[in-house]
Design an enzyme around this catalytic site. Structure first.
Site, short mmCIF file in Angstrom:
data_model
loop_
_atom_site.label_atom_id
_atom_site.label_comp_id
_atom_site.label_asym_id
_atom_site.label_seq_id
_atom_site.Cartn_x
_atom_site.Cartn_y
_atom_site.Cartn_z
N GLY A 199 80.82 -15.97 -36.53
CA GLY A 199 81.49 -16.84 -37.50
C GLY A 199 81.95 -18.10 -36.78
CB ALA A 285 85.26 -13.98 -32.82
CG HIS A 460 72.77 -51.16 -39.84
ND1 HIS A 460 72.09 -49.96 -39.90
CD2 HIS A 460 72.08 -51.96 -38.98
CE1 HIS A 460 71.01 -50.05 -39.14
NE2 HIS A 460 70.98 -51.24 -38.57
P1 NAD Z 1 84.93 -15.65 -39.59
O1 NAD Z 1 85.23 -14.98 -40.86
O2 NAD Z 1 84.59 -17.09 -39.58
O3 NAD Z 1 83.74 -14.91 -38.84
C1 NAD Z 1 83.75 -13.55 -38.57
C2 NAD Z 1 82.32 -13.08 -38.46
O4 NAD Z 1 82.32 -11.78 -37.95
C3 NAD Z 1 81.60 -13.04 -39.82
O5 NAD Z 1 80.36 -13.67 -39.71
C4 NAD Z 1 81.48 -11.55 -40.09
O6 NAD Z 1 80.32 -11.23 -40.83
C5 NAD Z 1 81.40 -11.00 -38.68
N1 NAD Z 1 81.83 -9.61 -38.55
C6 NAD Z 1 82.83 -8.98 -39.19
N2 NAD Z 1 82.94 -7.71 -38.75
C7 NAD Z 1 81.97 -7.54 -37.81
C8 NAD Z 1 81.57 -6.47 -36.98
N3 NAD Z 1 82.20 -5.30 -37.04
N4 NAD Z 1 80.54 -6.65 -36.13
C9 NAD Z 1 79.90 -7.85 -36.06
N5 NAD Z 1 80.24 -8.90 -36.84
C10 NAD Z 1 81.27 -8.76 -37.68
O7 NAD Z 1 86.22 -15.35 -38.67
P2 NAD Z 1 86.57 -15.88 -37.23
O8 NAD Z 1 85.42 -16.59 -36.62
O9 NAD Z 1 87.18 -14.75 -36.51
O10 NAD Z 1 87.67 -16.94 -37.56
C11 NAD Z 1 88.90 -16.53 -38.20
C12 NAD Z 1 89.47 -17.64 -39.03
O11 NAD Z 1 89.89 -18.71 -38.22
C13 NAD Z 1 88.45 -18.16 -40.00
O12 NAD Z 1 88.95 -17.97 -41.30
C14 NAD Z 1 88.32 -19.61 -39.73
O13 NAD Z 1 88.42 -20.37 -40.87
C15 NAD Z 1 89.48 -19.93 -38.79
N6 NAD Z 1 88.94 -20.84 -37.76
C16 NAD Z 1 88.57 -22.09 -38.14
C17 NAD Z 1 87.99 -22.94 -37.23
C18 NAD Z 1 87.59 -24.30 -37.65
O14 NAD Z 1 88.05 -24.75 -38.70
N7 NAD Z 1 86.76 -25.00 -36.90
C19 NAD Z 1 87.75 -22.51 -35.93
C20 NAD Z 1 88.10 -21.22 -35.59
C21 NAD Z 1 88.70 -20.40 -36.52
#
Ligand code: NAD
Ligand code: FAD
Length: 484
Positions: A199, A285, A460
């Site tokens: 994610g 994560a 531009h």
């Molecule tokens: P996320 O929800 O973005 O991603 C988590 C990922 O882990 C998903 O793709 C999910 O399918 C996967 N997943 C879940 N359980 C799993 C498992 N057991 N095995 C393998 N994959 C699994 O969450 P995150 O990356 O932990 O981030 C948390 C929050 O922090 C998010 O809501 C995000 O918006 C926020 N955040 C935002 C930013 C940004 O705005 N740039 C940066 C970092 C975090």
């Protein structure tokens, strides 16, 4: 509450008490003080060295330190991979990770101390320690030295944030298996790194350590890459991440992670069966959960939903008179700017002013290279809604500025309604996508049409021209790329 003059706060009573000093809570406190209310902001954050700091997850262990490392690691990567193309020969580039981490910590320190300066200027009383909401808008405050005070407020704003989700199959019990905060503090570059969850956090932190030299394997449970994003965007991003050497394995469900002498044995299941992997470090994560531990007395009256979020309505009212909740501890995307907007809204509503949060127009940015950013609906969502739509895409390959920057990967995409031309979503993968999306956010905030963007002059050569040209392409009127 009418916008009356600031009530003289006694030592223990305030117009507003905010519990939580992250990017949702501290802006709420500042805006409430700007609205001439007496305000205290309670925050219990402690860093690994034991120091207390305002700023919450975002400033101490999230947005800011991750962006500092993303910037440094991208420079390290570009010196080695890109400078020669510009005709700049550099030899003997070495990594000084301690200095990189020191720079990051310095930025964090400056930004978090900045909040105290902002509080002082606005007249917010900072209280460092734990806050607990009791019945009748009383708040029990326990300072870090253990001293307790009973406070009262006319209005209480809960902004207690979120915490990383722990996997039973890979618990945070050994130093090798860490959450995102741990992954921002590595003192050496792991040779082999597994990231569970591809994610937002997985991609950003996986990119950091890949650029610094780790072999990174990302294990994502879902069969689709970045399922929340527009899939044309996700496909393009995946292609670039693979080229960078991020080994992203989809449909991979982790069943165990066991630390041993040779590293951590990670076991997962995919379509082919049970797989094994040995790595030096594991970053988990897989999302975050609302954090409300010891926040609410049993008789506070505030309700949680089935997933542990504090229940609120569209304007962040909890249902208990004078108690509000904002940021990651309530429904909606867990993003700093979403929490900030809710904080400002609530502080204005408390003062009897107008306030709203437009949940339909919240930008998302992933700070990888290329960057990924979007606002509004994906093409898939518009298609599923049944509304007739049109799409305009402009590749950065056709952008003079992107070429000059040697960063011509990706595209800008505009999805708009066929009937009234309203922009429904904008999706960008490419250089500085997170900055470019601001124009689309403003356009959508004003319910702009593609014609509005088409008729807006863009300087531009700039990257922003890609958004302009994508809007033109929606009507097959792009000038700098072939209309299909
Ligand atoms: P996320 O929800 O973005 O991603 C988590 C990922 O882990 C998903 O793709 C999910 O399918 C996967 N997943 C879940 N359980 C799993 C498992 N057991 N095995 C393998 N994959 C699994 O969450 P995150 O990356 O932990 O981030 C948390 C929050 O922090 C998010 O809501 C995000 O918006 C926020 N955040 C935002 C930013 C940004 O705005 N740039 C940066 C970092 C975090
Ligand atoms: P938090 O920032 O979690 O703050 C809550 C504060 O309340 C904490 O200081 C906590 O200690 C305190 N607290 C909790 N309970 C109590 C109590 N009872 N008494 C006193 N104090 C209490 N979002 C973005 O928009 N852009 C990004 O680039 C981005 N990058 C991220 C990178 C990482 C690695 C992580 C983990 C997150 C990232 N996020 C990003 C998400 C962002 O950090 C959160 O959305 C944001 O911090 C939420 O703000 P908040 O104020 O609701 O909660």
């Amino acid at each position: 509450m009418p916008n009356e003059d600031k009530q003289p706060a006694t030592a223990d009573s305030f117009d507003v008490i905010v519990i939580g000093g992250g990017p949702a809570g501290y802006p709420a406190a500042i805006r409430a003080a700007q609205n001439k209310l007496s305000v205290a902001c309670i925050d219990e954050w402690k860093n690994h060295d034991g120091s207390a700091a305002f700023g919450g997850t975002c400033l101490n262990a999230g947005c800011i330190p991750s962006k500092a490392l993303l910037e440094s690691s991208e420079l390290f990567h570009r010196v080695q991979e890109e400078f020669a193309t510009h005709g700049i020969k550099v030899s003997g580039t070495t990594l000084d990770l301690a200095q990189m981490q020191k720079r990051k910590s310095g930025i964090v320190r400056t930004m978090t101390q900045g909040i105290l300066a902002l509080f002082k200027a606005a007249g917010v009383t900072p209280l460092q320690g734990h806050g607990k909401l009791l019945a009748g808008r009383k708040v029990e405050f326990t300072a870090h030295d253990g001293k307790r005070r009973l406070l009262s407020a006319k209005q209480v704003v809960l902004a207690s944030g979120s915490a990383p989700i722990e996997l039973r199959s890979a618990p945070f019990k050994s130093p090798e298996i860490v959450d995102s905060w741990g992954a921002l503090e590595f003192e050496s570059v792991p040779k082999r790194l597994a990231v569970i969850g591809a994610g937002v956090i997985g991609l950003e932190l996986g990119s950091v350590w890949r650029r610094l030299g780790s072999e990174v394997v990302m294990l994502e449970a879902l069969p689709e890459f970045l399922a929340i994003a527009d899939q044309q965007l996700a496909k393009e991003a995946l292609r670039h991440f693979k080229k960078q050497g991020l080994d992203i394995r989809l449909g991979a469900k982790v069943t165990g992670a066991t630390p041993g002498t040779g590293g951590v044995q990670v076991t997962y299941e995919d379509a082919k069966g049970v797989q094994q992997l040995t790595v030096d470090r594991v970053v988990v994560a897989v999302g975050r959960r609302p954090f409300t531990q010891d926040l609410l007395a049993a008789d506070s009256g505030v309700q949680l939903d089935e997933r542990g979020f504090i229940k609120v309505d569209d304007t962040c009212r909890t249902g208990v008179e004078g108690v509000w909740a904002i940021g990651d501890c309530v429904r909606g995307p867990m993003l700093a700017h979403k929490g900030k907007e809710e904080g400002v809204m609530v502080a204005d509503l408390i003062a009897g002013l107008y306030g709203e949060t437009n949940y339909k127009v919240i930008p998302s940015v992933i700070y990888t290279a290329p960057e990924i950013a979007w606002v509004g609906l994906t093409e898939e969502q518009v298609k599923a809604s049944g509304r007739a739509y049109k799409v305009g895409v402009f590749p950065f390959l056709a952008s003079g500025r992107a070429r000059a920057m040697e960063q011509a990967a990706g595209f800008a995409k505009v999805v708009a309604a066929r009937d009234d031309d309203e922009i429904l979503g904008v999706h960008i993968v490419g250089p500085l996508a997170g900055e470019l999306i601001a124009e689309a956010v403003l356009a959508m905030e004003y319910s702009a049409s593609t014609e509005d963007l088409q008729r807006t002059i863009h300087a531009h050569p700039t990257l922003a021209e890609a958004v302009h040209e994508a809007a033109l392409a929606a009507d097959k009127r792009a000038i700098d790329s072939i209309n299909r």
